[in-house]
Design a protein around this motif. Structure first.
Motif, PDB file in Angstrom:
ATOM      1  N   LEU B 217       0.828  -1.200   0.000  1.00 56.35           N
ATOM      2  CA  LEU B 217       0.000   0.000   0.000  1.00 56.35           C
ATOM      3  C   LEU B 217       0.872   1.265   0.000  1.00 56.35           C
ATOM      4  O   LEU B 217       0.650   2.219  -0.751  1.00 56.35           O
ATOM      5  CB  LEU B 217      -0.878  -0.026   1.263  1.00 56.35           C
ATOM      6  N   VAL B 218       1.900   1.186   0.825  1.00 59.01           N
ATOM      7  CA  VAL B 218       2.825   2.328   0.916  1.00 59.01           C
ATOM      8  C   VAL B 218       3.553   2.512  -0.408  1.00 59.01           C
ATOM      9  O   VAL B 218       3.629   3.606  -0.965  1.00 59.01           O
ATOM     10  CB  VAL B 218       3.848   2.104   2.062  1.00 59.01           C
ATOM     11  N   GLN B 219       4.096   1.389  -0.897  1.00 57.16           N
ATOM     12  CA  GLN B 219       4.920   1.444  -2.099  1.00 57.16           C
ATOM     13  C   GLN B 219       4.126   1.885  -3.326  1.00 57.16           C
ATOM     14  O   GLN B 219       4.563   2.724  -4.102  1.00 57.16           O
ATOM     15  CB  GLN B 219       5.509   0.044  -2.313  1.00 57.16           C
ATOM     16  N   LYS B 220       2.929   1.330  -3.495  1.00 60.08           N
ATOM     17  CA  LYS B 220       2.170   1.559  -4.731  1.00 60.08           C
ATOM     18  C   LYS B 220       1.318   2.825  -4.703  1.00 60.08           C
ATOM     19  O   LYS B 220       1.098   3.446  -5.732  1.00 60.08           O
ATOM     20  CB  LYS B 220       1.250   0.349  -4.982  1.00 60.08           C
ATOM     21  N   HIS B 221       0.768   3.143  -3.553  1.00 63.81           N
ATOM     22  CA  HIS B 221      -0.212   4.232  -3.533  1.00 63.81           C
ATOM     23  C   HIS B 221       0.194   5.423  -2.664  1.00 63.81           C
ATOM     24  O   HIS B 221       0.251   6.548  -3.137  1.00 63.81           O
ATOM     25  CB  HIS B 221      -1.565   3.699  -3.037  1.00 63.81           C
ATOM     26  N   LEU B 222       0.475   5.105  -1.395  1.00 65.57           N
ATOM     27  CA  LEU B 222       0.666   6.194  -0.438  1.00 65.57           C
ATOM     28  C   LEU B 222       1.831   7.112  -0.791  1.00 65.57           C
ATOM     29  O   LEU B 222       1.692   8.331  -0.841  1.00 65.57           O
ATOM     30  CB  LEU B 222       0.916   5.607   0.958  1.00 65.57           C
ATOM     31  N   LEU B 223       2.996   6.486  -1.053  1.00 60.71           N
ATOM     32  CA  LEU B 223       4.194   7.281  -1.294  1.00 60.71           C
ATOM     33  C   LEU B 223       4.014   8.193  -2.494  1.00 60.71           C
ATOM     34  O   LEU B 223       4.280   9.387  -2.434  1.00 60.71           O
ATOM     35  CB  LEU B 223       5.404   6.369  -1.517  1.00 60.71           C
ATOM     36  N   ARG B 224       3.535   7.611  -3.587  1.00 52.56           N
ATOM     37  CA  ARG B 224       3.406   8.378  -4.823  1.00 52.56           C
ATOM     38  C   ARG B 224       2.492   9.587  -4.619  1.00 52.56           C
ATOM     39  O   ARG B 224       2.809  10.702  -5.009  1.00 52.56           O
ATOM     40  CB  ARG B 224       2.872   7.471  -5.933  1.00 52.56           C
ATOM     41  N   ASN B 225       1.345   9.338  -4.003  1.00 52.62           N
ATOM     42  CA  ASN B 225       0.382  10.425  -3.842  1.00 52.62           C
ATOM     43  C   ASN B 225       0.805  11.437  -2.781  1.00 52.62           C
ATOM     44  O   ASN B 225       0.491  12.623  -2.891  1.00 52.62           O
ATOM     45  CB  ASN B 225      -0.996   9.860  -3.486  1.00 52.62           C
ATOM     46  N   SER B 226       1.541  10.969  -1.772  1.00 58.41           N
ATOM     47  CA  SER B 226       1.950  11.888  -0.703  1.00 58.41           C
ATOM     48  C   SER B 226       3.145  12.734  -1.123  1.00 58.41           C
ATOM     49  O   SER B 226       3.426  13.766  -0.514  1.00 58.41           O
ATOM     50  CB  SER B 226       2.340  11.094   0.555  1.00 58.41           C
ATOM     51  N   LEU B 227       3.844  12.257  -2.151  1.00 60.84           N
ATOM     52  CA  LEU B 227       5.090  12.945  -2.527  1.00 60.84           C
ATOM     53  C   LEU B 227       4.856  14.328  -3.134  1.00 60.84           C
ATOM     54  O   LEU B 227       5.711  15.187  -3.058  1.00 60.84           O
ATOM     55  CB  LEU B 227       5.877  12.094  -3.522  1.00 60.84           C
TER      56      LEU B 227
END
Lengths: 514, 304
Positions: B217-227
Motif C-alpha cells: 500500500l505504501v509502495q504503490k499508492h501512499l508514497l506516490r500520492n503523498s510525494l
C-alpha cells in the motif's frame, strides 16, 4: 475516518518500519565510519590556522594566516631568533655605510626550490617589487622609506630617503622572491605555486581548505623535522581545539584562556604561550568631554584595575603596562612607574566635577576584541561616576571611527596594537604624532621628540627621546596602556615549539620530543 | 502561457537585479576594505595608492556601472583580499557546497520520509509522540550547537569521525547531519501530514478492504500520492540549506560557499560578496520560477 483506518494498521507494522529504519541508518553510519582513518604521524605536522592564507606571495597580503605559511617557503633578508634578536638570513653581514645607505653582503649557497641560486639581483628585484606603487602591496607602508637598491657582485646597497633607524626591523619582514620565476610566470601564477628558498617547499594549495608543504632537504640552514606540513583553515576556535583533542591537529593557533583550560584538562594537548608585542590600550579623545580634562583622564586611569582584568578575565599570563611598549620593543623604558589603581581617589576626583564626568561618552569596540574586557572597563569607569556606553561595530566601521578626526571620533576606544617590528617607531609614532590619523594628540614637543627618534641612527639618542615621550604620555594620561597581550597556542604533547613575541612560526625551529 | 512566461521571467530578472544592486550599495556603506587590507602603520599616501589599485577612488556610480558592465560580460572581477580572480575562487568552492547540500538533502530525505511514515502509521500512539518530540528537537537545535556537540561526541570522545575539514566520505557525515537536521524535521512533518491525509481517502480504505498489505500500500499508492506536496517544498529547502551552510561550513571548516561568504563579508571583499549574492539570488529565484511554472502547468487557473 482516520481512526478507523489507523486501527486497521497494526502497530507491529509501524514498529517494523522503525526497526528497519534504525538498522538502515546504523549500516550507513558504520559503512562511512569504516572509511575514516586517523593517522597523525611524525612525518606530517598538521597546523590549524584561523583562516586561509590570503596569499602565498610574501609581497602581497600580510596577515598571520598568510605569513605563518609563506615564511616557511621563503627566506627573509633578516630574521629574529627566538630571543627576539635580529640576525642575518639572506643577508650574511651588514653595515650602515652612511645615514641613508645600508650595505649588505648576500649569503652564498642559498638555492631556490627549483635549483637556481639566490642572487643579489633577486634581493634587488624583491625590494623594488614591494616598493613599486603600481604593484600595490599592502605592505608598502613598511618599506616606502627605501628609495633604491643596487647589486654589485655579492653586495646589495639599500638607500633610504632619510636616516631610517627601524630599517633592519622592517627588513625582517622582507622575503626574497626569485626574479627568474616571476618574470616568467607573472604575479598571479607565482601566487598559485610559489617557489622560494626556505626550509619548506610548496606542494599543494587546496583553496579554502589547506596548504601542503614538503621539506627542503637541501636547505642551507637548519632542516625541518617534519617531512610534510599541512596548514588547514579552521575558522571556529572550538573546532580547532576539538581537532587538537582528537589528535587530528598537532598545533592550533588563536585560542583564549577558556579553551586553554579545556586543552590542559583534556590531557591530549598542552598550552604554549609567550608574551607578545601586542599592547591592549584605551584611546582617549582629548578634544571631547570628559577626557579633554587631565583630571578626568587621571580618574579614569585610577578606576581601571589592570591586574584585576588580567587575573579575573584574561588569565593567560598577560602583564600590566604603563607605556605603549613592551620589553620586547626597542624604546621601552623600564623606569616608567606603573599606573595606580585607587577607586576612592578616582571617585573623589570625579565628584569635584560631576557634571563633566557624567557627560555621555562612548567606548568604541569591535567583536574581534575580548568584549569581557571592554564591558569590565565600562563598569569600572561608570562605578566611579563616568557615563560610558559601549559602541560596538564591526572592524571596518570601527577602523573608520578610530581614525576619524576628533570631532567625529568616539570619546574612548579599546584597541590592541602591534607593528610586528618591535620598534617604538611603529607604535608611538602612529598613535601619538599629530600627523597620523590614529593620533588624538596635538603636542608639538611630542611631535619633535618622535621625529628626532625617527631620524637618528644613534640608539642612545632615540632611547632618550622615547623615554621623554613615555614620560609625557604617563604624566598627561594621553593614552591608557592596559596590558601586554599573550599569544596562546595549543600543541600536541610531543611537539616542542617556542612561541615568540613577534608570533612567528618557523617549522625548522620545532622539534618532536621522543 | 507565453504572456505568463514573459511576465514571470521579467519578474525574476528584476528581482535578481534589485537584490544585487541593493547589496552593491549597502556594502559600500559598511566600511572601507582598504583599512582592513593595510597595516595600522599605513600612511594616508599608502591608503590612497591602494584605493587607486582597487578602483575604489572612482565615484560609486562609476563603480556600479563598471560592475554591471563587467558582470554582463561574465567578468566577475578580482579579489584583492584573496589575490585571485573571483570566478576561480567561486568555482573552486561550488563543488564543496554542492556535496554538502546533497549530503544534507539525502540525510534529511532518507531519515525524514521514514520518520514521517512511522509517525503517520503510529499516530496517537506513544512511539509517534516520542518521534514527534525528536523531530521538534531537530527543528529547534541551533546548527552551530548541534555541530559542536557532534564534534565533541563523535570526533573527540569516540573518535569515530574526523572533527573538521574535507577529503573523504567520513568528513561529510557530521556536516551533512548538522545541516540536514532542520530539513529532516520539515520532511518528517510534511510526510506525516500528507500520509495521514491520504490514509483518510476512500481508495485506501478500499485497498485495505481488499486485503492489500501495508508495505504494498505504501509502495504503490501512499508514497506516490503523498510525494506531491513534499517535492514542492524541496525548492524552498534548497534555499534553506544554502543559508544554513554559512554556519555549518564555519563550524566544520568546510571550504564551501557559506564559509567564503562569511569570510568575505568580514573582510569587506566586495567583489566576492557581490557575485555570491548574484549566484544565491539566481538559484533561489530560479527554483521558485521553476516551481511556479510547474504549478501553472498542473493548475492553469493560477496563470494571470
Amino acid at each position: 475516518m482516520t481512526k478507523e483506518v489507523l486501527v486497521k494498521m497494526p502497530f507491529s507494522e509501524g514498529r517494523a518500519f522503525l526497526a528497519l529504519f534504525l538498522k538502515g541508518l546504523a549500516a550507513l553510519f558504520l559503512a562511512c565510519v569504516c572509511l575514516s582513518a586517523f593517522a597523525v604521524t611524525e612525518e606530517n605536522i598538521v597546523i590549524d590556522l584561523s583562516g586561509e592564507p590570503a596569499s602565498l606571495d610574501p609581497h602581497v597580503q600580510w596577515n598571520p594566516s598568510s605569513y605563518y605559511v609563506y615564511r616557511n617557503i621563503f627566506d627573509n633578508l633578516f630574521t629574529r631568533d627566538n630571543g627576539g634578536k635580529i640576525v642575518g638570513q639572506v643577508a650574511e653581514t651588514w653595515e650602515q655605510t652612511t645615514d641613508t645607505t645600508l650595505k649588505l653582503t648576500i649569503r652564498e649557497g642559498i638555492f631556490f626550490h627549483d635549483g637556481e641560486p639566490l642572487k643579489p639581483s633577486d634581493v634587488v628585484f624583491s625590494i623594488k617589487r614591494i616598493i613599486d606603487p603600481e604593484f600595490g602591496s599592502p605592505q608598502l607602508g613598511q618599506f616606502n622609506k627605501i628609495v633604491d637598491a643596487v647589486a654589485e657582485e655579492n653586495i646589495v646597497v639599500i638607500s633610504t630617503a632619510d636616516p631610517y633607524p627601524s630599517l633592519l626591523a622592517q627588513l625582517v619582514k622582507l622575503s626574497i622572491v626569485p626574479e627568474h620565476i616571476i618574470s616568467k610566470v607573472g604575479d598571479s601564477k607565482f601566487n598559485d605555486a610559489p617557489i622560494g628558498s626556505g626550509p619548506y617547499a610548496f606542494l599543494e594549495w587546496d583553496r579554502g581548505n589547506m596548504v601542503k608543504l614538503i621539506r627542503n632537504e637541501d636547505y642551507w640552514g637548519d632542516v625541518g623535522p617534519f617531512l610534510r606540513a599541512t596548514f588547514r583553515s579552521v575558522p571556529d576556535v572550538a573546532t580547532r581545539v576539538a581537532d587538537l583533542r582528537a589528535g587530528t591537529a598537532d598545533l592550533v593557533v588563536s585560542i583564549d584562556a577558556d579553551f586553554a583550560q579545556q586543552i590542559n584538562s583534556g590531557g591530549t594537548g598542552k598550552i604554549l604561550s609567550a608574551l607578545s608585542e601586542r599592547v591592549g590600550y584605551l584611546g582617549l579623545n582629548l578634544e571631547k568631554p570628559p577626557f579633554n580634562n587631565l583630571e578626568m583622564r587621571r580618574a579614569a586611569s585610577m578606576a581601571i584595575d589592570r591586574q584585576g582584568l588580567i587575573e579575573g578575565l584574561l588569565q593567560a599570563g598577560e602583564v600590566p603596562i604603563s607605556q605603549m611598549l613592551t620589553p620586547s620593543h626597542f624604546g621601552f623604558d623600564a623606569a616608567v612607574p606603573p599606573f595606580e589603581f585607587d577607586v576612592a581617589r578616582a571617585r573623589a576626583i570625579v565628584s569635584t566635577n560631576q557634571a563633566l564626568a557624567s557627560s555621555p561618552a562612548t567606548l568604541a569596540t569591535s567583536p574581534v576584541f575580548d568584549q569581557r574586557i571592554v564591558q569590565a572597563i565600562q563598569q569600572m569607569l561608570n562605578d566611579v561616576g563616568f557615563n560610558i556606553a559601549i559602541s560596538m561595530s564591526d572592524m571596518p566601521r570601527y577602523l573608520e571611527i578610530v581614525t576619524s578626526p576628533s570631532s567625529r571620533n568616539s570619546e574612548l576606544s579599546f584597541g590592541r596594537w602591534s607593528c610586528a617590528c618591535q620598534d617604538a617607531d611603529g607604535v608611538v609614532y602612529p598613535l601619538l604624532h599629530s600627523s597620523s590619523s590614529w593620533s588624538r594628540v596635538k603636542n608639538t614637543h611630542l611631535d619633535d621628540l618622535l621625529e628626532a627618534a625617527r631620524s637618528s641612527l644613534d640608539p642612545e639618542v632615540r632611547q632618550e627621546a622615547y623615554n621623554q615621550v613615555h614620560q609625557i604620555v604617563r604624566e598627561e594620561y594621553l593614552m591608557l596602556p592596559l596590558y601586554q597581550a599573550t599569544v596562546l597556542y595549543g600543541a600536541a604533547v610531543d611537539l616542542n615549539f617556542v612561541p615568540t613575541a613577534n608570533e612567528s612560526m618557523f617549522l625548522n625551529r620545532m622539534r618532536i620530543i621522543r | 502561457m507565453i504572456r505568463f512566461l514573459v511576465f514571470r521571467f521579467s519578474q525574476a530578472a528584476l528581482t535578481i537585479f534589485g537584490v544585487v544592486s541593493l547589496v552593491f550599495f549597502l556594502q559600500r556603506l559598511t566600511g572601507d576594505p582598504v583599512a582592513l587590507l593595510l597595516p595600522e602603520t599605513a600612511t594616508e599616501d599608502d591608503i590612497k595608492v591602494m584605493r587607486e589599485v582597487m578602483g575604489l577612488d572612482q565615484p560609486v556610480w562609476s563603480q556600479y556601472a563598471n560592475f554591471l558592465f563587467d558582470t554582463f560580460k561574465l567578468d566577475f572581477g578580482f579579489s584583492f583580499v584573496r589575490n585571485a580572480p573571483v570566478s576561480e575562487i567561486i568555482i573552486s568552492r561550488i563543488p564543496e557546497t554542492l556535496k554538502l547540500a546533497i549530503g544534507a538533502l539525502a540525510f534529511s530525505m532518507l531519515c525524514g520520509f521514514p520518520l514521517g511514515l512511522i509517525m503517520a502509521f503510529t499516530a496517537r500512539r506513544q512511539v509517534s509522540k516520542w518521534l514527534m518530540a525528536f523531530v521538534l528537537a531537530c527543528q529547534s537545535l541551533p546548527t552551530f550547537w548541534s555541530g559542536i556537540v557532534m564534534i565533541l561526541v563523535f570526533g573527540v570522545w569516540l573518535q569515530w569521525l574526523p572533527t573538521s575539514g574535507t577529503g573523504s566520505l567520513s568528513h561529510l557525515i557530521m556536516p551533512s547531519i548538522s545541516l540536514g537536521l532542520l530539513s529532516l524535521a520539515t520532511y518528517a512533518r510534511m510526510t506525516r501530514t500528507a500520509v495521514l491525509e491520504e490514509l483518510d481517502k476512500d481508495y485506501i480504505r478500499s485497498a485495505r478492504a481488499r486485503g492489500v498489505r501495508t508495505a504494498r500500500l505504501v509502495q504503490k499508492h501512499l508514497l506516490r500520492n503523498s510525494l506531491v506536496p513534499i517535492v514542492s517544498i524541496s525548492a524552498i529547502e534548497v534555499s534553506q540549506l544554502l543559508a544554513g551552510a554559512v554556519v555549518v561550513e564555519t563550524v566544520f571548516a568546510w571550504p564551501g560557499l557559506g564559509l567564503l561568504t562569511m569570510q568575505s563579508i568580514a573582510a569587506r571583499d566586495f567583489a566576492i560578496v557581490q557575485i555570491i549574492v548574484l549566484l544565491g539570488s539566481f538559484i533561489t529565484v530560479s527554483a521558485n520560477l521553476i516551481s511556479d511554472l510547474l504549478y501553472s502547468i498542473i493548475d492553469p487557473r493560477i496563470r494571470p
